[in-house]
Design a protein around this motif. Structure first.
Motif, PDB file in Angstrom:
ATOM      1  N   GLU A   1     -36.809  -5.532  14.503  1.00  0.00           N
ATOM      2  CA  GLU A   1     -36.805  -5.616  13.044  1.00  0.00           C
ATOM      3  C   GLU A   1     -37.047  -4.247  12.428  1.00  0.00           C
ATOM      4  O   GLU A   1     -37.929  -3.498  12.853  1.00  0.00           O
ATOM      5  N   ASN A   2     -36.263  -3.897  11.443  1.00  0.00           N
ATOM      6  CA  ASN A   2     -36.362  -2.601  10.779  1.00  0.00           C
ATOM      7  C   ASN A   2     -37.078  -2.766   9.445  1.00  0.00           C
ATOM      8  O   ASN A   2     -36.629  -3.521   8.595  1.00  0.00           O
ATOM      9  N   PRO A   3     -38.223  -2.094   9.234  1.00  0.00           N
ATOM     10  CA  PRO A   3     -38.958  -2.264   7.984  1.00  0.00           C
ATOM     11  C   PRO A   3     -38.194  -1.764   6.765  1.00  0.00           C
ATOM     12  O   PRO A   3     -38.565  -2.062   5.640  1.00  0.00           O
ATOM     13  N   PHE A   4     -37.116  -1.000   6.982  1.00  0.00           N
ATOM     14  CA  PHE A   4     -36.330  -0.496   5.861  1.00  0.00           C
ATOM     15  C   PHE A   4     -35.095  -1.361   5.628  1.00  0.00           C
ATOM     16  O   PHE A   4     -34.158  -0.926   4.987  1.00  0.00           O
ATOM     17  N   ARG A   5     -35.124  -2.582   6.150  1.00  0.00           N
ATOM     18  CA  ARG A   5     -33.957  -3.459   6.049  1.00  0.00           C
ATOM     19  C   ARG A   5     -33.497  -3.601   4.599  1.00  0.00           C
ATOM     20  O   ARG A   5     -34.279  -3.860   3.706  1.00  0.00           O
ATOM     21  N   ARG A   6     -32.200  -3.438   4.401  1.00  0.00           N
ATOM     22  CA  ARG A   6     -31.595  -3.612   3.081  1.00  0.00           C
ATOM     23  C   ARG A   6     -30.432  -4.580   3.194  1.00  0.00           C
ATOM     24  O   ARG A   6     -29.864  -4.757   4.255  1.00  0.00           O
ATOM     25  N   ARG A   7     -30.086  -5.177   2.111  1.00  0.00           N
ATOM     26  CA  ARG A   7     -29.018  -6.167   2.121  1.00  0.00           C
ATOM     27  C   ARG A   7     -27.727  -5.579   2.691  1.00  0.00           C
ATOM     28  O   ARG A   7     -27.019  -6.223   3.444  1.00  0.00           O
ATOM     29  N   THR A   8     -27.421  -4.337   2.340  1.00  0.00           N
ATOM     30  CA  THR A   8     -26.144  -3.758   2.745  1.00  0.00           C
ATOM     31  C   THR A   8     -26.082  -3.494   4.240  1.00  0.00           C
ATOM     32  O   THR A   8     -25.004  -3.368   4.791  1.00  0.00           O
TER      33      THR A   8
ATOM     34  N   GLY B   1     -42.563   6.150   8.667  1.00  0.00           N
ATOM     35  CA  GLY B   1     -42.913   4.821   8.178  1.00  0.00           C
ATOM     36  C   GLY B   1     -42.230   3.718   8.967  1.00  0.00           C
ATOM     37  O   GLY B   1     -42.722   2.586   9.030  1.00  0.00           O
ATOM     38  N   GLY B   2     -41.098   4.038   9.563  1.00  0.00           N
ATOM     39  CA  GLY B   2     -40.366   3.078  10.376  1.00  0.00           C
ATOM     40  C   GLY B   2     -40.799   3.055  11.822  1.00  0.00           C
ATOM     41  O   GLY B   2     -40.143   2.424  12.656  1.00  0.00           O
ATOM     42  N   GLY B   3     -41.889   3.745  12.134  1.00  0.00           N
ATOM     43  CA  GLY B   3     -42.418   3.704  13.495  1.00  0.00           C
ATOM     44  C   GLY B   3     -41.762   4.657  14.454  1.00  0.00           C
ATOM     45  O   GLY B   3     -41.930   4.536  15.679  1.00  0.00           O
ATOM     46  N   VAL B   4     -41.009   5.637  13.948  1.00  0.00           N
ATOM     47  CA  VAL B   4     -40.379   6.633  14.808  1.00  0.00           C
ATOM     48  C   VAL B   4     -41.297   7.833  14.915  1.00  0.00           C
ATOM     49  O   VAL B   4     -41.781   8.352  13.901  1.00  0.00           O
ATOM     50  N   LYS B   5     -41.542   8.290  16.121  1.00  0.00           N
ATOM     51  CA  LYS B   5     -42.370   9.483  16.337  1.00  0.00           C
ATOM     52  C   LYS B   5     -41.475  10.719  16.298  1.00  0.00           C
ATOM     53  O   LYS B   5     -40.373  10.709  16.832  1.00  0.00           O
ATOM     54  N   ILE B   6     -41.978  11.773  15.657  1.00  0.00           N
ATOM     55  CA  ILE B   6     -41.170  12.972  15.412  1.00  0.00           C
ATOM     56  C   ILE B   6     -41.681  14.141  16.238  1.00  0.00           C
ATOM     57  O   ILE B   6     -42.883  14.435  16.236  1.00  0.00           O
ATOM     58  N   LEU B   7     -40.773  14.814  16.921  1.00  0.00           N
ATOM     59  CA  LEU B   7     -41.051  16.077  17.592  1.00  0.00           C
ATOM     60  C   LEU B   7     -40.262  17.153  16.854  1.00  0.00           C
ATOM     61  O   LEU B   7     -39.045  17.054  16.731  1.00  0.00           O
ATOM     62  N   PHE B   8     -40.946  18.174  16.341  1.00  0.00           N
ATOM     63  CA  PHE B   8     -40.256  19.233  15.604  1.00  0.00           C
ATOM     64  C   PHE B   8     -39.924  20.397  16.528  1.00  0.00           C
ATOM     65  O   PHE B   8     -40.701  20.750  17.411  1.00  0.00           O
ATOM     66  N   GLU B   9     -38.775  20.987  16.284  1.00  0.00           N
ATOM     67  CA  GLU B   9     -38.296  22.062  17.149  1.00  0.00           C
ATOM     68  C   GLU B   9     -37.427  23.022  16.347  1.00  0.00           C
ATOM     69  O   GLU B   9     -36.643  22.601  15.489  1.00  0.00           O
ATOM     70  N   ASN B  10     -37.563  24.303  16.623  1.00  0.00           N
ATOM     71  CA  ASN B  10     -36.767  25.327  15.953  1.00  0.00           C
ATOM     72  C   ASN B  10     -35.424  25.579  16.631  1.00  0.00           C
ATOM     73  O   ASN B  10     -34.521  26.145  16.032  1.00  0.00           O
ATOM     74  N   GLU B  11     -35.310  25.178  17.904  1.00  0.00           N
ATOM     75  CA  GLU B  11     -34.146  25.587  18.696  1.00  0.00           C
ATOM     76  C   GLU B  11     -33.191  24.435  18.965  1.00  0.00           C
ATOM     77  O   GLU B  11     -32.883  24.123  20.110  1.00  0.00           O
ATOM     78  N   LEU B  12     -32.701  23.798  17.920  1.00  0.00           N
ATOM     79  CA  LEU B  12     -31.723  22.721  18.095  1.00  0.00           C
ATOM     80  C   LEU B  12     -30.298  23.193  17.841  1.00  0.00           C
ATOM     81  O   LEU B  12     -29.383  22.380  17.806  1.00  0.00           O
ATOM     82  N   GLY B  13     -30.101  24.477  17.645  1.00  0.00           N
ATOM     83  CA  GLY B  13     -28.771  24.971  17.327  1.00  0.00           C
ATOM     84  C   GLY B  13     -28.342  24.465  15.955  1.00  0.00           C
ATOM     85  O   GLY B  13     -29.107  24.481  14.994  1.00  0.00           O
TER      86      GLY B  13
ATOM     87  N   ILE C   1     -30.873   6.019  11.581  1.00  0.00           N
ATOM     88  CA  ILE C   1     -31.447   6.713  12.731  1.00  0.00           C
ATOM     89  C   ILE C   1     -32.486   5.829  13.414  1.00  0.00           C
ATOM     90  O   ILE C   1     -32.520   5.708  14.649  1.00  0.00           O
ATOM     91  N   ALA C   2     -33.351   5.185  12.620  1.00  0.00           N
ATOM     92  CA  ALA C   2     -34.348   4.279  13.191  1.00  0.00           C
ATOM     93  C   ALA C   2     -33.681   3.131  13.917  1.00  0.00           C
ATOM     94  O   ALA C   2     -34.155   2.669  14.966  1.00  0.00           O
ATOM     95  N   GLN C   3     -32.566   2.650  13.365  1.00  0.00           N
ATOM     96  CA  GLN C   3     -31.801   1.556  13.988  1.00  0.00           C
ATOM     97  C   GLN C   3     -31.347   1.965  15.382  1.00  0.00           C
ATOM     98  O   GLN C   3     -31.457   1.192  16.338  1.00  0.00           O
ATOM     99  N   ILE C   4     -30.826   3.173  15.509  1.00  0.00           N
ATOM    100  CA  ILE C   4     -30.341   3.661  16.800  1.00  0.00           C
ATOM    101  C   ILE C   4     -31.509   3.886  17.748  1.00  0.00           C
ATOM    102  O   ILE C   4     -31.459   3.543  18.932  1.00  0.00           O
ATOM    103  N   VAL C   5     -32.608   4.462  17.244  1.00  0.00           N
ATOM    104  CA  VAL C   5     -33.760   4.779  18.086  1.00  0.00           C
ATOM    105  C   VAL C   5     -34.393   3.516  18.658  1.00  0.00           C
ATOM    106  O   VAL C   5     -34.710   3.428  19.848  1.00  0.00           O
ATOM    107  N   HIS C   6     -34.601   2.515  17.814  1.00  0.00           N
ATOM    108  CA  HIS C   6     -35.309   1.313  18.245  1.00  0.00           C
ATOM    109  C   HIS C   6     -34.399   0.284  18.899  1.00  0.00           C
ATOM    110  O   HIS C   6     -34.869  -0.598  19.600  1.00  0.00           O
ATOM    111  N   GLY C   7     -33.090   0.384  18.648  1.00  0.00           N
ATOM    112  CA  GLY C   7     -32.179  -0.637  19.158  1.00  0.00           C
ATOM    113  C   GLY C   7     -31.981  -1.727  18.123  1.00  0.00           C
ATOM    114  O   GLY C   7     -32.802  -1.951  17.248  1.00  0.00           O
ATOM    115  N   GLU C   8     -30.845  -2.431  18.233  1.00  0.00           N
ATOM    116  CA  GLU C   8     -30.468  -3.393  17.218  1.00  0.00           C
ATOM    117  C   GLU C   8     -31.382  -4.604  17.159  1.00  0.00           C
ATOM    118  O   GLU C   8     -31.451  -5.295  16.159  1.00  0.00           O
TER     119      GLU C   8
END
Length: 217
Positions: free
Chosen positions: A141-148, A35-47, A131-138
């Motif tokens: 605008e983050n659609p999940f923005r919260r006051r805190t 929902g935050g615009g991050v694309k997901i790649l799924f993988e079994n081998e991440l340790g 995580i979305a904050q780190i992925v997109h950069g500061e």
């Protein structure tokens, strides 16, 4: 939109993507990331890692249940720290009403004993925000923005904190999640900084903000 792509253990996802362990596929965290615009790649081998981020960070998520269930999470954390990863290793820890009595012990183990960066979250929704904050950069605008967490969205504030020697984006975000303003961060004693960034970085930060005072004494 999700994609299944062949990747190796220490692979770096492209900008705007997160590589997630297959076990997270149906989680609320993944749904929030999408929902935050991050694309997901799924993988079994991440340790041991749960997520790989495009800024060369990986994430291990320690849930409320992990903490309450006993000390088995510690073994996972040690394996995570000892993993042959070229990524910066982050630990997201759920600090909730049920787990808060254990949180200081978890924080001590992660930061002091293992030397890892700990970022407290209230649950999977807040974790997805971070995580979305780190992925997109500061600056985006983050659609999940919260006051805190709204102060994290001003690109100038983390940028200023990153001017401190030894403080990168992740540590800057961790510091700003604990201190409500730059003034509060500047006035923090090393003992207040240590649980967040470790002893060496705490001394660097304190010296950086007080170098003019020291020079005048």
């Amino acid at each position: 939109m999700e994609t299944k792509a062949p990747v190796v253990l220490n692979s770096l996802p492209p900008y705007g993507h997160v590589i997630a362990s297959e076990k997270w596929r149906n989680s609320s965290l993944i749904q929030s990331l999408k929902g935050g615009g991050v694309k997901i790649l799924f993988e079994n081998e991440l340790g041991v890692s749960d997520f790989h981020l495009p800024n060369k960070s990986c994430v291990l998520y320690v849930s409320e249940c992990d903490i309450i269930a006993g000390n088995s999470y510690k073994r996972k954390l040690v394996r995570y720290r000892n993993g042959s990863s070229s990524f910066q290793e982050l630990v997201l820890v759920e600090n909730t009403r049920l787990s808060e009595q254990y949180f200081s012990a978890v924080q001590k183990f992660v930061v002091f004993d293992l030397g890892l960066t700990l970022l407290p979250v209230s649950g999977q929704t807040e974790a997805s925000q971070l995580i979305a904050q780190i992925v997109h950069g500061e600056g985006r605008e983050n659609p999940f923005r919260r006051r805190t967490s709204s102060r994290l969205l001003d690109p100038l504030v983390p940028g200023l904190v990153q001017q401190v020697p030894g403080v990168g984006r992740v540590k800057a975000l961790a510091l700003l999640r604990h201190f409500s303003s730059i003034r509060q961060l500047c006035n923090a004693a090393p003992a207040e900084l240590e649980p967040i960034v470790g002893q060496a970085a705490a001394q660097q930060i304190h010296s950086f903000f007080h170098k003019d005072t020291a020079a005048g004494t």
